[in-house]
Design a protein around this motif. Structure first.
Motif, PDB file in Angstrom:
ATOM      1  N   ALA A 292      -1.128 -29.976  23.822  1.00  0.00           N
ATOM      2  CA  ALA A 292       0.101 -29.561  23.137  1.00  0.00           C
ATOM      3  C   ALA A 292       0.680 -30.669  22.428  1.00  0.00           C
ATOM      4  O   ALA A 292       1.653 -30.874  21.865  1.00  0.00           O
ATOM      5  CB  ALA A 292       1.161 -29.117  23.883  1.00  0.00           C
ATOM      6  N   SER A 293      -0.374 -32.030  22.417  1.00  0.00           N
ATOM      7  CA  SER A 293       0.333 -33.182  21.774  1.00  0.00           C
ATOM      8  C   SER A 293       0.759 -33.153  20.411  1.00  0.00           C
ATOM      9  O   SER A 293       1.449 -33.546  19.556  1.00  0.00           O
ATOM     10  CB  SER A 293      -0.645 -34.495  22.224  1.00  0.00           C
ATOM     11  OG  SER A 293      -0.538 -34.639  23.393  1.00  0.00           O
ATOM     12  N   THR A 294      -0.350 -32.354  19.858  1.00  0.00           N
ATOM     13  CA  THR A 294      -0.249 -32.155  18.282  1.00  0.00           C
ATOM     14  C   THR A 294      -0.102 -30.424  18.222  1.00  0.00           C
ATOM     15  O   THR A 294      -1.010 -29.623  18.102  1.00  0.00           O
ATOM     16  CB  THR A 294      -1.509 -32.309  17.594  1.00  0.00           C
ATOM     17  OG1 THR A 294      -2.666 -31.853  18.022  1.00  0.00           O
ATOM     18  CG2 THR A 294      -1.708 -33.967  17.728  1.00  0.00           C
ATOM     19  N   ASP A 295       0.996 -30.024  18.298  1.00  0.00           N
ATOM     20  CA  ASP A 295       1.456 -28.512  18.031  1.00  0.00           C
ATOM     21  C   ASP A 295       2.941 -28.262  17.679  1.00  0.00           C
ATOM     22  O   ASP A 295       3.821 -28.971  18.065  1.00  0.00           O
ATOM     23  CB  ASP A 295       1.328 -27.984  19.723  1.00  0.00           C
ATOM     24  CG  ASP A 295       1.434 -26.566  19.730  1.00  0.00           C
ATOM     25  OD1 ASP A 295       1.675 -25.927  18.844  1.00  0.00           O
ATOM     26  OD2 ASP A 295       1.464 -25.981  20.967  1.00  0.00           O
ATOM     27  N   GLY A 296       2.966 -27.347  16.681  1.00  0.00           N
ATOM     28  CA  GLY A 296       4.129 -26.844  16.356  1.00  0.00           C
ATOM     29  C   GLY A 296       4.735 -27.450  15.107  1.00  0.00           C
ATOM     30  O   GLY A 296       4.339 -28.695  14.329  1.00  0.00           O
ATOM     31  N   MET A 297       5.731 -26.873  14.483  1.00  0.00           N
ATOM     32  CA  MET A 297       6.769 -27.136  13.427  1.00  0.00           C
ATOM     33  C   MET A 297       6.056 -27.153  12.114  1.00  0.00           C
ATOM     34  O   MET A 297       6.169 -27.951  11.002  1.00  0.00           O
ATOM     35  CB  MET A 297       7.153 -28.688  13.614  1.00  0.00           C
ATOM     36  CG  MET A 297       7.720 -28.907  14.999  1.00  0.00           C
ATOM     37  SD  MET A 297       9.314 -27.684  15.140  1.00  0.00           S
ATOM     38  CE  MET A 297      10.413 -28.485  14.359  1.00  0.00           C
ATOM     39  N   SER A 298       4.763 -26.272  11.911  1.00  0.00           N
ATOM     40  CA  SER A 298       4.418 -26.093  10.523  1.00  0.00           C
ATOM     41  C   SER A 298       5.511 -25.347   9.533  1.00  0.00           C
ATOM     42  O   SER A 298       6.569 -24.785  10.285  1.00  0.00           O
ATOM     43  CB  SER A 298       3.482 -25.210  10.549  1.00  0.00           C
ATOM     44  OG  SER A 298       2.191 -25.480  11.215  1.00  0.00           O
ATOM     45  N   LYS A 299       5.700 -25.857   8.346  1.00  0.00           N
ATOM     46  CA  LYS A 299       6.842 -25.228   7.617  1.00  0.00           C
ATOM     47  C   LYS A 299       6.750 -25.466   6.267  1.00  0.00           C
ATOM     48  O   LYS A 299       5.576 -25.671   5.788  1.00  0.00           O
ATOM     49  CB  LYS A 299       8.023 -26.260   7.967  1.00  0.00           C
ATOM     50  CG  LYS A 299       7.797 -27.565   7.729  1.00  0.00           C
ATOM     51  CD  LYS A 299       9.037 -28.524   7.971  1.00  0.00           C
ATOM     52  CE  LYS A 299       9.416 -28.315   9.387  1.00  0.00           C
ATOM     53  NZ  LYS A 299       8.690 -29.082  10.502  1.00  0.00           N
ATOM     54  N   VAL A 300       7.366 -24.834   5.337  1.00  0.00           N
ATOM     55  CA  VAL A 300       7.607 -24.560   4.072  1.00  0.00           C
ATOM     56  C   VAL A 300       8.975 -25.001   3.718  1.00  0.00           C
ATOM     57  O   VAL A 300      10.000 -24.706   4.067  1.00  0.00           O
ATOM     58  CB  VAL A 300       7.487 -23.246   3.411  1.00  0.00           C
ATOM     59  CG1 VAL A 300       7.435 -23.144   2.021  1.00  0.00           C
ATOM     60  CG2 VAL A 300       6.237 -22.459   3.841  1.00  0.00           C
ATOM     61  N   ILE A 301       9.065 -26.040   2.639  1.00  0.00           N
ATOM     62  CA  ILE A 301      10.133 -26.898   2.226  1.00  0.00           C
ATOM     63  C   ILE A 301      10.486 -26.297   0.731  1.00  0.00           C
ATOM     64  O   ILE A 301       9.241 -26.499   0.178  1.00  0.00           O
ATOM     65  CB  ILE A 301      10.121 -28.041   2.447  1.00  0.00           C
ATOM     66  CG1 ILE A 301       9.839 -28.443   4.086  1.00  0.00           C
ATOM     67  CG2 ILE A 301      11.503 -28.874   2.138  1.00  0.00           C
ATOM     68  CD1 ILE A 301       9.601 -30.059   4.507  1.00  0.00           C
ATOM     69  N   ASP A 302      11.377 -26.327   0.426  1.00  0.00           N
ATOM     70  CA  ASP A 302      11.948 -26.092  -0.904  1.00  0.00           C
ATOM     71  C   ASP A 302      12.156 -27.179  -1.706  1.00  0.00           C
ATOM     72  O   ASP A 302      12.373 -28.317  -1.279  1.00  0.00           O
ATOM     73  CB  ASP A 302      12.720 -24.847  -1.131  1.00  0.00           C
ATOM     74  CG  ASP A 302      14.325 -25.273  -1.099  1.00  0.00           C
ATOM     75  OD1 ASP A 302      14.636 -26.390  -0.898  1.00  0.00           O
ATOM     76  OD2 ASP A 302      15.109 -24.468  -1.192  1.00  0.00           O
ATOM     77  N   PRO A 303      12.232 -27.429  -3.237  1.00  0.00           N
ATOM     78  CA  PRO A 303      12.682 -28.506  -3.870  1.00  0.00           C
ATOM     79  C   PRO A 303      13.753 -28.979  -3.572  1.00  0.00           C
ATOM     80  O   PRO A 303      14.062 -30.255  -4.151  1.00  0.00           O
ATOM     81  CB  PRO A 303      12.520 -27.889  -5.387  1.00  0.00           C
ATOM     82  CG  PRO A 303      11.616 -26.841  -5.201  1.00  0.00           C
ATOM     83  CD  PRO A 303      11.881 -26.170  -4.173  1.00  0.00           C
TER      84      PRO A 303
END
Length: 369
Positions: free
Chosen positions: A272-283
């Motif tokens: 789980a060291s590299t896990d989570g917080m994928s996201k989409v960010i707007d301008p």
């Protein structure tokens, strides 16, 4: 007096745009972009290249099923068609952990015309999406090397973008073979964009999000959506990479879609060291959607190109791109005493030595003290 913020400007769409030309042009429909957070089953422990290739094949089948299921679910649940799916960094292999260059090529590097990309192209066709994958790959024009590449496959199964990672401490990059790379592919291939019906797409690999220049090079070519495959510590805190993601979105007036791994299995590193917080960010730097831990389709959001393009065409202080004095920076960059291009990629020990030499030059020049 209440001042309008950029969210209001973005939502305003075409309402305040002067001139009929854009309004009379058929405009793209909003669509869903998905940063699919999936586990990485690393090949490092496999004793033979054959075992590693079998594991890669299973990973492509597993992740392919997740892509198809996620696209179908989101289309039915939201009523908006997912048209862009981004996978995490090196999702099918993990990263080299002590393997020689030759062994890593044998175990994990994709042939650009090989089976792995053919299977992924079929997946993009079947799911009717632009599929973005990050993988180590070979190049017949650079025998004995591999590059970490981000590749965009269209719904027709065609490769519409291939970006070779430019900044890496240990893996080979185009800058390590700079003259040969330019002679072979030209400068346009160094920072490519793909102009598609879902927008102008560009890639930023992993920690490159920390370097504004990587995004700037494609911003000058009209990049509207930055695709950021990564495998990093997922944290609700503002990590350096998280700050950088939002900064790249704001300063380039663009969407950032970032897919992190949903765990790294098959190595001694805690999964789980590299896990989570994928996201989409707007301008405007707002996080539109974010995934928690584990494999997830939660990081999906609507991309509205009409509003984005309206924002970019409107005069005012908020139009950061139109106010850039690009020419003022050229001489400063040309004279900077930084990393020098190489004739061949260094091995792991030599890479550390080259970095130490760059630091020495920066100290000598008074940049570092």
């Amino acid at each position: 007096m209440i001042k309008p913020d950029r969210r209001g400007l973005l939502a305003a769409g075409l309402a305040g745009l002067a001139g009929p030309s854009l309004a009379q042009t058929p405009q793209p429909e909003p669509y869903l972009a998905l940063a699919l957070q999936t586990a990485c089953d690393a090949v490092n422990a496999d004793a033979t290249p054959e075992a590693a290739r079998a594991r890669i094949g299973r990973a492509i089948s597993r992740i392919g099923a997740q892509v198809r299921a996620s696209v179908g679910f989101l289309r039915g649940f939201t009523g908006v068609a997912p048209r862009l799916v981004l996978l995490p960094e090196y999702a099918f292999t993990g990263f080299p952990q002590g393997e020689s260059r030759e062994l890593w090529i044998a175990k994990a590097a994709f042939d650009p015309k090989g089976r792995e990309y053919a299977d992924l192209a079929t997946l993009a066709q079947g799911a009717r999406v632009f599929l973005v994958v990050n993988a180590y790959e070979t190049d017949p024009k650079f025998p004995g090397l591999y590059f970490q590449s981000t590749v965009i496959l269209s719904p027709a199964g065609e490769t519409v973008l291939r970006y070779r990672r430019m900044i890496s401490l240990f893996a080979p990059t185009p800058f390590d073979v700079w003259d040969r790379f330019l002679d072979t592919y030209g400068y346009d291939a160094v920072f490519p964009v793909a102009k598609t019906e879902i927008g102008t797409l560009a890639a930023i690999a992993s920690e490159e999000i920390l370097y504004p220049e990587i995004a700037r090079m494609t911003a000058q070519k009209g990049a509207e959506i930055y695709l950021h495959p990564t495998s990093e510590v997922g944290s609700p805190d503002l990590t350096p990479k998280e700050i950088a993601r939002r900064a790249r979105a704001v300063e380039n007036m663009a969407y950032v879609v970032s897919a992190n791994t949903g765990g790294l299995i098959g190595t001694a590193i805690p999964a789980a060291s590299t896990d989570g917080m994928s996201k989409v960010i707007d301008p405007s730097g707002r996080v539109l959607a974010v995934a928690g831990e584990g494999e997830s389709l939660v990081a999906n959001a609507v991309v509205d190109l009409v509003s984005l393009r309206s924002l970019r065409r409107r005069a005012g202080m908020t139009n950061l791109m139109s106010r850039q004095p690009w020419g003022a920076y050229a001489q400063g960059y040309a004279e900077a005493p930084g990393l020098k291009p190489g004739e061949a990629p260094p091995d792991r020990d030599a890479a550390s030595g080259r970095q130490a030499e760059t630091i020495r030059r920066l100290v000598e020049a008074g940049v570092l003290r």
